[in-house]
Design a protein around this motif. Structure first.
Motif, PDB file in Angstrom:
ATOM      1  N   ARG A  53       0.728  -0.727   0.259  1.00  0.00           N
ATOM      2  CA  ARG A  53       0.197  -0.031  -0.127  1.00  0.00           C
ATOM      3  C   ARG A  53       0.663   1.298   0.303  1.00  0.00           C
ATOM      4  O   ARG A  53       1.614   1.674   0.793  1.00  0.00           O
ATOM      5  CB  ARG A  53      -0.337  -0.112   1.280  1.00  0.00           C
ATOM      6  CG  ARG A  53      -2.234   1.007   1.201  1.00  0.00           C
ATOM      7  CD  ARG A  53      -2.881   1.400   2.733  1.00  0.00           C
ATOM      8  NE  ARG A  53      -3.147  -0.156   2.531  1.00  0.00           N
ATOM      9  CZ  ARG A  53      -3.357  -0.511   3.495  1.00  0.00           C
ATOM     10  NH1 ARG A  53      -2.532  -0.877   4.399  1.00  0.00           N
ATOM     11  NH2 ARG A  53      -4.206  -2.241   3.790  1.00  0.00           N
ATOM     12  N   SER A  54       1.009   1.872  -0.945  1.00  0.00           N
ATOM     13  CA  SER A  54       1.646   3.087  -0.992  1.00  0.00           C
ATOM     14  C   SER A  54       0.551   4.545  -1.122  1.00  0.00           C
ATOM     15  O   SER A  54       1.046   5.663  -0.662  1.00  0.00           O
ATOM     16  CB  SER A  54       2.479   3.148  -2.569  1.00  0.00           C
ATOM     17  OG  SER A  54       1.254   3.349  -3.657  1.00  0.00           O
ATOM     18  N   VAL A  55      -0.784   4.344  -1.325  1.00  0.00           N
ATOM     19  CA  VAL A  55      -1.692   5.657  -1.088  1.00  0.00           C
ATOM     20  C   VAL A  55      -2.341   5.330  -0.155  1.00  0.00           C
ATOM     21  O   VAL A  55      -3.381   4.318   0.227  1.00  0.00           O
ATOM     22  CB  VAL A  55      -2.117   6.163  -1.891  1.00  0.00           C
ATOM     23  CG1 VAL A  55      -1.109   6.238  -3.012  1.00  0.00           C
ATOM     24  CG2 VAL A  55      -2.566   5.142  -3.084  1.00  0.00           C
TER      25      VAL A  55
ATOM     26  N   LEU B  41      -7.102  -9.110 -10.746  1.00  0.00           N
ATOM     27  CA  LEU B  41      -6.173  -8.159 -11.424  1.00  0.00           C
ATOM     28  C   LEU B  41      -5.611  -7.509 -10.804  1.00  0.00           C
ATOM     29  O   LEU B  41      -6.148  -6.624 -10.274  1.00  0.00           O
ATOM     30  CB  LEU B  41      -7.002  -8.468 -12.318  1.00  0.00           C
ATOM     31  CG  LEU B  41      -8.069  -8.944 -13.475  1.00  0.00           C
ATOM     32  CD1 LEU B  41      -8.971  -8.971 -15.019  1.00  0.00           C
ATOM     33  CD2 LEU B  41      -7.425 -10.247 -14.072  1.00  0.00           C
ATOM     34  N   SER B  42      -4.182  -7.810 -10.983  1.00  0.00           N
ATOM     35  CA  SER B  42      -3.095  -6.171 -11.154  1.00  0.00           C
ATOM     36  C   SER B  42      -3.386  -5.554 -11.661  1.00  0.00           C
ATOM     37  O   SER B  42      -4.585  -4.911 -12.650  1.00  0.00           O
ATOM     38  CB  SER B  42      -2.027  -6.964 -10.916  1.00  0.00           C
ATOM     39  OG  SER B  42      -1.635  -6.420 -12.799  1.00  0.00           O
ATOM     40  N   GLU B  43      -3.161  -3.866 -11.176  1.00  0.00           N
ATOM     41  CA  GLU B  43      -2.850  -3.152 -12.182  1.00  0.00           C
ATOM     42  C   GLU B  43      -3.073  -2.847 -13.534  1.00  0.00           C
ATOM     43  O   GLU B  43      -1.690  -3.797 -13.799  1.00  0.00           O
ATOM     44  CB  GLU B  43      -1.934  -1.975 -11.050  1.00  0.00           C
ATOM     45  CG  GLU B  43      -1.735  -0.337 -12.245  1.00  0.00           C
ATOM     46  CD  GLU B  43      -1.052  -0.101 -11.545  1.00  0.00           C
ATOM     47  OE1 GLU B  43      -0.807   1.425 -12.282  1.00  0.00           O
ATOM     48  OE2 GLU B  43       0.108  -0.635 -10.402  1.00  0.00           O
TER      49      GLU B  43
ATOM     50  N   PHE C 291      -1.192  -5.110  -6.519  1.00  0.00           N
ATOM     51  CA  PHE C 291      -2.581  -5.325  -6.177  1.00  0.00           C
ATOM     52  C   PHE C 291      -3.134  -4.223  -5.181  1.00  0.00           C
ATOM     53  O   PHE C 291      -4.444  -4.534  -4.679  1.00  0.00           O
ATOM     54  CB  PHE C 291      -2.796  -6.434  -5.254  1.00  0.00           C
ATOM     55  CG  PHE C 291      -2.082  -7.981  -6.538  1.00  0.00           C
ATOM     56  CD1 PHE C 291      -3.346  -7.867  -7.652  1.00  0.00           C
ATOM     57  CD2 PHE C 291      -1.051  -8.439  -6.826  1.00  0.00           C
ATOM     58  CE1 PHE C 291      -3.103  -8.746  -8.727  1.00  0.00           C
ATOM     59  CE2 PHE C 291      -1.061  -9.234  -7.523  1.00  0.00           C
ATOM     60  CZ  PHE C 291      -2.046  -9.520  -8.319  1.00  0.00           C
ATOM     61  N   TYR C 292      -2.604  -2.822  -5.221  1.00  0.00           N
ATOM     62  CA  TYR C 292      -3.097  -1.760  -4.690  1.00  0.00           C
ATOM     63  C   TYR C 292      -4.182  -0.567  -5.337  1.00  0.00           C
ATOM     64  O   TYR C 292      -2.964  -0.284  -6.134  1.00  0.00           O
ATOM     65  CB  TYR C 292      -2.348  -1.555  -3.287  1.00  0.00           C
ATOM     66  CG  TYR C 292      -2.844  -2.627  -1.986  1.00  0.00           C
ATOM     67  CD1 TYR C 292      -2.926  -2.282  -1.045  1.00  0.00           C
ATOM     68  CD2 TYR C 292      -1.540  -3.509  -2.056  1.00  0.00           C
ATOM     69  CE1 TYR C 292      -2.916  -3.234  -0.264  1.00  0.00           C
ATOM     70  CE2 TYR C 292      -0.632  -4.321  -1.016  1.00  0.00           C
ATOM     71  CZ  TYR C 292      -1.883  -4.366  -0.524  1.00  0.00           C
ATOM     72  OH  TYR C 292      -1.798  -4.631   0.963  1.00  0.00           O
ATOM     73  N   ARG C 293      -4.589   0.337  -4.992  1.00  0.00           N
ATOM     74  CA  ARG C 293      -4.843   1.742  -5.289  1.00  0.00           C
ATOM     75  C   ARG C 293      -3.346   2.249  -5.788  1.00  0.00           C
ATOM     76  O   ARG C 293      -2.371   2.352  -4.787  1.00  0.00           O
ATOM     77  CB  ARG C 293      -5.848   2.207  -4.958  1.00  0.00           C
ATOM     78  CG  ARG C 293      -7.036   1.487  -5.005  1.00  0.00           C
ATOM     79  CD  ARG C 293      -8.390   2.331  -4.190  1.00  0.00           C
ATOM     80  NE  ARG C 293      -8.234   3.150  -5.168  1.00  0.00           N
ATOM     81  CZ  ARG C 293      -9.358   4.510  -4.896  1.00  0.00           C
ATOM     82  NH1 ARG C 293     -10.513   3.486  -4.133  1.00  0.00           N
ATOM     83  NH2 ARG C 293      -9.925   4.864  -5.781  1.00  0.00           N
ATOM     84  N   THR C 294      -3.242   3.266  -6.765  1.00  0.00           N
ATOM     85  CA  THR C 294      -2.301   3.879  -7.489  1.00  0.00           C
ATOM     86  C   THR C 294      -2.921   5.171  -6.740  1.00  0.00           C
ATOM     87  O   THR C 294      -2.094   6.362  -6.412  1.00  0.00           O
ATOM     88  CB  THR C 294      -1.702   3.941  -8.414  1.00  0.00           C
ATOM     89  OG1 THR C 294      -2.791   4.056  -9.194  1.00  0.00           O
ATOM     90  CG2 THR C 294      -0.906   2.119  -8.457  1.00  0.00           C
TER      91      THR C 294
ATOM     92  N   LEU D 119     -10.704   7.198  -8.679  1.00  0.00           N
ATOM     93  CA  LEU D 119     -11.367   5.614  -9.740  1.00  0.00           C
ATOM     94  C   LEU D 119     -10.701   5.584 -11.232  1.00  0.00           C
ATOM     95  O   LEU D 119     -10.907   6.513 -11.841  1.00  0.00           O
ATOM     96  CB  LEU D 119     -12.586   4.829  -9.459  1.00  0.00           C
ATOM     97  CG  LEU D 119     -12.953   4.298  -9.588  1.00  0.00           C
ATOM     98  CD1 LEU D 119     -12.072   2.868  -8.019  1.00  0.00           C
ATOM     99  CD2 LEU D 119     -14.658   3.209  -9.696  1.00  0.00           C
ATOM    100  N   LEU D 120      -9.702   5.189 -11.081  1.00  0.00           N
ATOM    101  CA  LEU D 120      -8.862   5.202 -12.423  1.00  0.00           C
ATOM    102  C   LEU D 120      -8.801   3.537 -13.200  1.00  0.00           C
ATOM    103  O   LEU D 120      -9.310   2.612 -12.502  1.00  0.00           O
ATOM    104  CB  LEU D 120      -7.073   5.185 -12.022  1.00  0.00           C
ATOM    105  CG  LEU D 120      -6.764   6.177 -11.493  1.00  0.00           C
ATOM    106  CD1 LEU D 120      -4.873   6.273 -11.393  1.00  0.00           C
ATOM    107  CD2 LEU D 120      -7.458   7.160 -12.693  1.00  0.00           C
TER     108      LEU D 120
END
Length: 579
Positions: A325-327, A363-365, A372-375, A380-381
């Protein structure tokens, strides 16, 4: 009794257990070591040819996986409990494999049940479904950069300078600092700029016992009591001086400068898509970040490992780097649903790395297999990770994913589903729909051949195996399948451990551990939309104790066979030209 005379055509229909009156004239009761070709007629199966000896034995549950790119790039990965070997199947040479992270991830009492594979380029990912995926906390400071705990921070920001105006700061409703700017009635009373006003307010705050950091027009109180309130007054509806502790309503409310590492939550527009997000001031700018003490990473020791072919021809099996998790926080950027579960299947689909775990498809980015986390949680992208569960009346643990055309077929032990999307793949356009209900082996992965998908049903309460040809239909939710073993209901024993297929040879081989020295072979041929051949035969191998693995590559069928004193790599040429 009347003598019956009839002409028997070529027996290319294979074995049939039907009564003679119902049996096709091209079928018979028994057929061993044959090749029913619609081109050359009924032939003997070709012999196997020895390639190399691979030692004296393998464990009973060993499994194989073929890695090939072209005729010169053909390797077999052989997995046992706690060990992995790589073999060049052209020469039989054992390859050098390094294990910098050890072999713990390879531990499995039944490798044929535990391991799943997917290859792209020189990377082969190996998943062990006996391992429960876990996470590890990432302690502050995240990424090695110094970050300030927002719980004890308070920010006062002088936005505008004006004459004859009080700039005041209140903590818990009590005045702690105040500064009155000049009236401006004489030329000697020049208005102070915002930085000078902030200096005066900062001096007063220090005098009140607070520790502060002043950067430009911004004052950060670093020892604000827990649960304290912070207010400011500054003229023009109190808009000339602003304050906040840990939250702001919008990004525009942030000051242009701040101490390095200051973390703030931006609530955002209530009507806009996306969640609250966090920013940190680093190197002169605000950038999105993860909340304080909310950093988390996937435990790479529990995730699929990677087998890499190196530039010098050697191989390396090691842990892979999966992003954490980065954000956001644990709510806005949740752990993928495979955390706390075992991984049932891995695959690649539309340039995303795919995982099946329990009832979920993850499914990954897009274009980022490791994430597998939101960027970003600000919006919502379409490229964000997709994590969906199948919705059905039964509990459907997903075991197999088979990319087919634009869609993805998902199979549980009893039901099949279609994952599809409209125009482009994203969270807002993707969906999973129920399709059909057939029993499917959870051990043996279905085979995609041409326009069909083949799978077996070897439930333990049946003595014999059924096999099906599945027909995914375009633009239709309800697919269908035909049983291809209907004419041989008691022919293939239960306990199937592997299958293999060749679209070139139009053949499928099925192996049952209940008949360890044989292969059951299905020969088929389609002419347009009409199936003109559906034939089963049986191959038996002399001086054989067990077949560990078989797989097609080009015009050959390769084998790992346990002979009386050795394990051998052998191959059989499967081509109509040689019969």
């Amino acid at each position: 009794m009347t003598l019956v005379s009839n002409t028997i055509p070529n027996l290319v229909g294979g074995i049939s257990q039907q009564p003679p009156a119902l049996r096709l004239t091209t079928s018979c009761e028994s057929m061993v070591n044959t090749w029913p070709s619609i081109v050359s007629g009924l032939q003997k199966r070709p012999p196997t040819r020895h390639i190399a000896s691979l030692g004296t034995s393998l464990s009973d549950g060993a499994c194989g996986y073929l890695i090939e790119r072209n005729e010169d790039y053909r390797y077999l990965a052989v997995l046992e409990n706690g060990n992995l070997k790589v073999i060049n199947i052209n020469t039989g040479a054992l390859q050098t494999v390094a294990f910098p992270d050890g072999k713990l991830y390879l531990n499995a009492t039944s490798p044929v049940d535990a391991f799943r594979f997917v290859t792209f380029g020189d990377y082969t990912f190996i998943s062990n479904n006996t391992k429960v995926v876990d996470t590890v906390a990432v302690s502050e400071p995240v990424g090695g950069a110094t970050r300030l705990n927002p719980a004890s921070q308070g920010t006062v920001y002088v936005a505008t300078a004006a004459y004859n105006t009080y700039y005041s700061v209140y903590v818990n409703g009590v005045l702690k600092a105040s500064y009155l700017t000049p009236t401006g009635t004489s030329g000697s009373e020049a208005i102070a700029d915002t930085s000078q006003i902030a200096t005066q307010v900062n001096t007063a705050l220090i005098a009140s016992g607070y520790t502060t950091i002043k950067t430009g027009s911004t004052i950060t109180i670093t020892n604000l009591p827990a649960g304290a309130t912070l207010q400011t007054q500054g003229g023009n509806g109190d808009k000339m001086m602003r304050c906040f502790i840990s939250d702001v309503q919008s990004f525009s409310d942030l000051p242009p400068t701040s101490p390095e590492g200051r973390i703030v939550r931006v609530a955002g527009d209530l009507e806009a898509l996306g969640d609250d997000y966090y920013v940190v001031f680093e190197k002169g700018i605000w950038r999105e970040t993860v909340d304080w003490n909310q950093g988390e990473a996937i435990d790479v020791t529990t995730m699929p490992h990677v087998l890499i072919r190196n530039a010098d021809g050697t191989w390396t099996f090691k842990k892979h780097v999966w992003k954490g998790r980065s954000v956001g926080d644990t709510e806005s950027s949740q752990n993928p649903s495979f955390v706390g579960k075992t991984i049932n299947d891995i695959f690649v689909y539309t340039n995303r790395f795919g995982i099946l775990a329990d009832e979920n498809l993850i499914l990954s980015e897009a274009d980022n297999y490791e994430n597998f986390y939101r960027t970003t949680t600000a919006q919502l992208l379409d490229s964000d990770v997709i994590d969906l569960a199948v919705l059905h009346s039964n509990v459907d643990v997903l075991h197999h994913a088979i990319p087919y055309n634009r869609d993805l077929l998902l199979m549980s032990a009893t039901n099949q589903f279609r994952f599809s999307y409209q125009q482009y793949l994203g969270q807002k356009t993707a969906n999973i729909q129920y399709s059909t209900s057939f029993n499917v082996s959870t051990r043996v992965h279905p085979l995609n051949i041409g326009n069909s998908v083949y799978f077996v049903d070897d439930r333990s309460d049946y003595a014999y195996t059924k096999a099906y040809e599945y027909f995914p239909k375009e633009n239709v939710v309800a697919d269908d399948a035909d049983e291809i073993t209907s004419q041989i209901p008691e022919f293939i024993p239960n306990n199937i451990t592997f299958t293999a297929a060749s679209n070139r040879a139009k053949a499928i081989v099925v192996y049952s551990a209940e008949d360890p020295t044989s292969l059951f072979v299905y020969k088929f041929f389609w002419s347009g939309d009409r199936k003109v051949q559906s034939a089963w035969t049986k191959w038996t191998f002399t001086d054989c104790q067990k077949i560990y693995w078989a797989g097609f590559s080009g015009t050959y069928l390769y084998f790992l066979i346990k002979r009386p004193n050795e394990v051998t790599l052998e191959r059989m040429r499967i081509d109509e030209d040689v019969f």
